[in-house]
Write a protein that holds these residues in place. Structure first.
Motif, PDB file in Angstrom:
ATOM      1  N   ASN A  94       0.728  -1.162   0.096  1.00 13.90           N
ATOM      2  CA  ASN A  94      -0.225  -0.008  -0.022  1.00 13.90           C
ATOM      3  C   ASN A  94       0.909   1.383   0.082  1.00 13.90           C
ATOM      4  N   THR A  95       0.469   2.279  -0.908  1.00 14.65           N
ATOM      5  CA  THR A  95       1.206   3.457  -0.671  1.00 14.65           C
ATOM      6  C   THR A  95       0.109   4.709  -1.076  1.00 14.65           C
ATOM      7  N   LYS A  96       0.557   5.713  -0.994  1.00 17.97           N
ATOM      8  CA  LYS A  96      -0.174   7.130  -0.881  1.00 17.97           C
ATOM      9  C   LYS A  96       0.194   7.941  -1.779  1.00 17.97           C
ATOM     10  N   ILE A  97      -0.806   8.969  -2.222  1.00 16.40           N
ATOM     11  CA  ILE A  97      -0.523   9.977  -3.121  1.00 16.40           C
ATOM     12  C   ILE A  97      -1.162  11.156  -2.616  1.00 16.40           C
ATOM     13  N   GLY A  98      -0.539  12.318  -3.147  1.00  9.05           N
ATOM     14  CA  GLY A  98      -0.816  13.522  -2.792  1.00  9.05           C
ATOM     15  C   GLY A  98       0.407  14.491  -2.318  1.00  9.05           C
ATOM     16  N   HIS A  99       1.160  13.791  -1.335  1.00 12.83           N
ATOM     17  CA  HIS A  99       2.332  14.174  -1.003  1.00 12.83           C
ATOM     18  C   HIS A  99       3.643  13.718  -1.714  1.00 12.83           C
ATOM     19  N   VAL A 131      -4.020   2.126  -3.069  1.00 16.22           N
ATOM     20  CA  VAL A 131      -3.389   3.222  -3.261  1.00 16.22           C
ATOM     21  C   VAL A 131      -4.256   4.418  -2.432  1.00 16.22           C
ATOM     22  N   LEU A 132      -3.783   5.078  -1.808  1.00 15.31           N
ATOM     23  CA  LEU A 132      -4.595   6.048  -0.691  1.00 15.31           C
ATOM     24  C   LEU A 132      -4.165   7.618  -1.167  1.00 15.31           C
ATOM     25  N   LEU A 133      -5.293   8.364  -0.997  1.00 19.79           N
ATOM     26  CA  LEU A 133      -5.221   9.494  -1.095  1.00 19.79           C
ATOM     27  C   LEU A 133      -4.521  10.035   0.438  1.00 19.79           C
ATOM     28  N   HIS A 134      -3.574  10.851   0.625  1.00 18.75           N
ATOM     29  CA  HIS A 134      -2.871  10.860   1.859  1.00 18.75           C
ATOM     30  C   HIS A 134      -3.228  12.277   2.546  1.00 18.75           C
ATOM     31  N   ASN A 135      -4.306  12.113   3.331  1.00 21.59           N
ATOM     32  CA  ASN A 135      -4.849  13.438   4.234  1.00 21.59           C
ATOM     33  C   ASN A 135      -5.264  14.272   3.128  1.00 21.59           C
ATOM     34  N   PRO A 136      -6.332  13.905   2.469  1.00 20.75           N
ATOM     35  CA  PRO A 136      -7.071  14.957   1.453  1.00 20.75           C
ATOM     36  C   PRO A 136      -7.900  15.722   2.247  1.00 20.75           C
ATOM     37  N   SER A 137      -8.339  16.678   1.245  1.00 21.71           N
ATOM     38  CA  SER A 137      -9.306  17.634   1.817  1.00 21.71           C
ATOM     39  C   SER A 137     -10.765  17.270   2.148  1.00 21.71           C
ATOM     40  N   PHE A 138     -11.378  18.003   2.901  1.00 21.00           N
ATOM     41  CA  PHE A 138     -12.653  17.476   3.134  1.00 21.00           C
ATOM     42  C   PHE A 138     -13.549  17.324   1.827  1.00 21.00           C
ATOM     43  N   ASP A 139     -13.462  18.257   0.897  1.00 20.41           N
ATOM     44  CA  ASP A 139     -14.317  18.191  -0.063  1.00 20.41           C
ATOM     45  C   ASP A 139     -14.182  16.766  -0.791  1.00 20.41           C
ATOM     46  N   ILE A 140     -12.924  16.405  -1.008  1.00 21.82           N
ATOM     47  CA  ILE A 140     -12.757  15.097  -1.532  1.00 21.82           C
ATOM     48  C   ILE A 140     -13.357  14.101  -0.593  1.00 21.82           C
ATOM     49  N   TYR A 159      -3.403  -0.513 -12.799  1.00 20.38           N
ATOM     50  CA  TYR A 159      -2.315   0.110 -12.039  1.00 20.38           C
ATOM     51  C   TYR A 159      -2.388  -0.379 -10.574  1.00 20.38           C
ATOM     52  N   ILE A 160      -3.863  -0.284 -10.122  1.00 18.80           N
ATOM     53  CA  ILE A 160      -4.010  -0.405  -8.549  1.00 18.80           C
ATOM     54  C   ILE A 160      -5.334  -1.461  -8.519  1.00 18.80           C
ATOM     55  N   LYS A 161      -4.965  -2.091  -7.411  1.00 19.54           N
ATOM     56  CA  LYS A 161      -6.246  -3.006  -7.134  1.00 19.54           C
ATOM     57  C   LYS A 161      -7.035  -2.657  -6.418  1.00 19.54           C
ATOM     58  N   HIS A 162      -6.809  -1.768  -5.186  1.00 18.99           N
ATOM     59  CA  HIS A 162      -8.040  -1.022  -4.540  1.00 18.99           C
ATOM     60  C   HIS A 162      -7.432   0.470  -4.256  1.00 18.99           C
ATOM     61  N   TYR A 163      -8.386   1.424  -3.894  1.00 21.02           N
ATOM     62  CA  TYR A 163      -8.158   2.594  -3.515  1.00 21.02           C
ATOM     63  C   TYR A 163      -8.888   3.048  -2.293  1.00 21.02           C
ATOM     64  N   GLY A 164      -8.291   4.318  -1.743  1.00 21.42           N
ATOM     65  CA  GLY A 164      -9.066   4.971  -0.720  1.00 21.42           C
ATOM     66  C   GLY A 164      -8.360   6.007  -0.036  1.00 21.42           C
ATOM     67  N   VAL A 165      -8.356   6.332   1.228  1.00 20.34           N
ATOM     68  CA  VAL A 165      -7.739   7.443   1.658  1.00 20.34           C
ATOM     69  C   VAL A 165      -7.003   7.182   2.997  1.00 20.34           C
ATOM     70  N   SER A 166      -6.078   7.851   3.417  1.00 21.86           N
ATOM     71  CA  SER A 166      -5.600   7.791   4.826  1.00 21.86           C
ATOM     72  C   SER A 166      -5.701   9.177   5.405  1.00 21.86           C
ATOM     73  N   ILE A 167      -6.632   8.814   6.679  1.00 26.10           N
ATOM     74  CA  ILE A 167      -7.164   9.987   7.433  1.00 26.10           C
ATOM     75  C   ILE A 167      -7.014   9.711   8.928  1.00 26.10           C
ATOM     76  N   ASP A 168      -7.493  10.856   9.735  1.00 24.26           N
ATOM     77  CA  ASP A 168      -7.123  10.793  11.061  1.00 24.26           C
ATOM     78  C   ASP A 168      -8.367  10.823  12.117  1.00 24.26           C
ATOM     79  N   THR A 169      -9.500  11.302  11.804  1.00 29.70           N
ATOM     80  CA  THR A 169     -10.424  11.724  12.783  1.00 29.70           C
ATOM     81  C   THR A 169     -11.875  10.938  12.230  1.00 29.70           C
TER      82      THR A 169
END
Length: 323
Positions: A94-99, A131-140, A159-169
């Motif tokens: 698993n890796t992340k994108i955005g940063h 692949v996860l969006l790395h702490n994206p903005s709330f509209d996303i 290119y990817i098998k699954h997708y999602g987000v990395s978040i905190d709250t």
């Protein structure tokens, strides 16, 4: 067997190998967080030692590996790619994108394919399991953009098998679960950060795989720090008041469990939530690796489990600890 790992069993049976199958059931849910690989923020680790550690993790039964371009300016992905290239079909990456690896950020939809291709190159693989969006903005997170449409297109291209987000709250998790079709969520969760827990059942109902990051609260839940501890690097973010408060909370966990070394307690607490797919603690050496894996066998009693929940409810929930 956990759905994320079904492909591993299939691939191993198909390939006829022995060693990977031998260890397949030893560590179903303890993974490998790769932030520390090649990253001076977390202390000194040579490239050679990092590669050896990843290979050792595979031999000991670890199959889930997490990284990001921003970890060590791309070095984490590069070292993982080198270490895992010979067992690629037997591990989940698993890796992340955005940063980005150069320290900049780019969440433009048009940039996602290029970012993924750069990660593929560093990781020496033709596909990413997640692949996860790395702490994206709330509209996303609210599904108000085209990001997940684009990630689904890249999924159809292989290119990817699954997708999602990395978040905190809690609020971020609620938004993404209620408004998007993500398949994977990496969430901040540990004994001191329990706010997302009420949403775990909803994630399970929707078939979303939950990955837990920062399970040891950046080292506090190992039990090795106290009010006199000093910190450098990224851990220097804590104020004196933060350190004193966390030290008090650690003491309470030790009193509840009657243990001074808390890593197995902290990981076993998370494993009690069957909605969690995998945990990705950072690992800097073989000793830490073994301690993490042994948590799979630690019996956290129901009494201790509920006491740790009560600790959060009574002393942390209304006055959250800063990350």
């Amino acid at each position: 067997m956990n759905a994320f790992f079904q492909k591993l069993a299939y691939n191993e049976t198909k390939s006829g190998g022995v060693e990977v199958q031998k260890h397949l059931n030893k560590s179903k849910r303890i993974g490998f967080g790769g932030w520390q690989l090649g990253n001076p923020l977390w202390g000194d680790m040579s490239d050679t030692d990092g590669i050896k550690l990843v290979k050792l993790a595979v031999k000991k039964g670890v199959y889930y590996f997490d990284t990001a371009p921003g970890y060590g300016d791309g070095k984490s992905e590069t070292l993982l790619g080198e270490a895992l290239k010979d067992v690629r079909e037997h591990v989940f990456i698993n890796t992340k994108i955005g940063h980005l690896a150069d320290g900049t950020s780019n969440f433009h939809v048009s940039s996602l394919e290029g970012q993924i291709k750069m990660s593929l190159s560093r990781l020496q693989t033709s596909y990413l399991d997640s692949v996860l969006l790395h702490n994206p903005s709330f509209d996303i997170l609210l599904g108000q953009t085209d990001h997940f449409t684009e990630l689904n297109r890249l999924k159809t291209l292989g290119y990817i098998k699954h997708y999602g987000v990395s978040i905190d709250t809690y609020d971020e998790l609620k938004a993404v679960l209620e408004n998007t079709d993500v398949e994977v969520v990496e969430i901040l969760f540990n004994i001191f950060f329990q706010s997302p827990a009420p949403l775990f059942d909803l994630a399970k109902e929707k078939g979303v795989k939950l990955l837990v990051k920062v399970p040891l609260d950046s080292g506090w839940l190992t039990g090795k720090y106290n009010e006199n501890s000093t910190f450098t690097g990224i851990r220097s973010r804590w104020s004196k008041e933060d350190i004193k408060r966390r030290a008090t909370l650690v003491s309470e966990v030790k009193n509840i469990t009657q243990k001074n070394e808390l890593t197995d307690v902290a990981l076993a607490f998370i494993l009690k939530f069957d909605q969690i797919t995998a945990i990705i603690p950072g690992i800097k050496n073989e000793t830490q690796l073994d301690i993490n894996l042994n948590a799979e066998h630690y019996e956290l009693t129901d009494e201790m489990f509920h006491a740790l929940i009560d600790l959060y409810q009574n002393k942390i929930k209304n006055h959250p600890c800063p990350w």
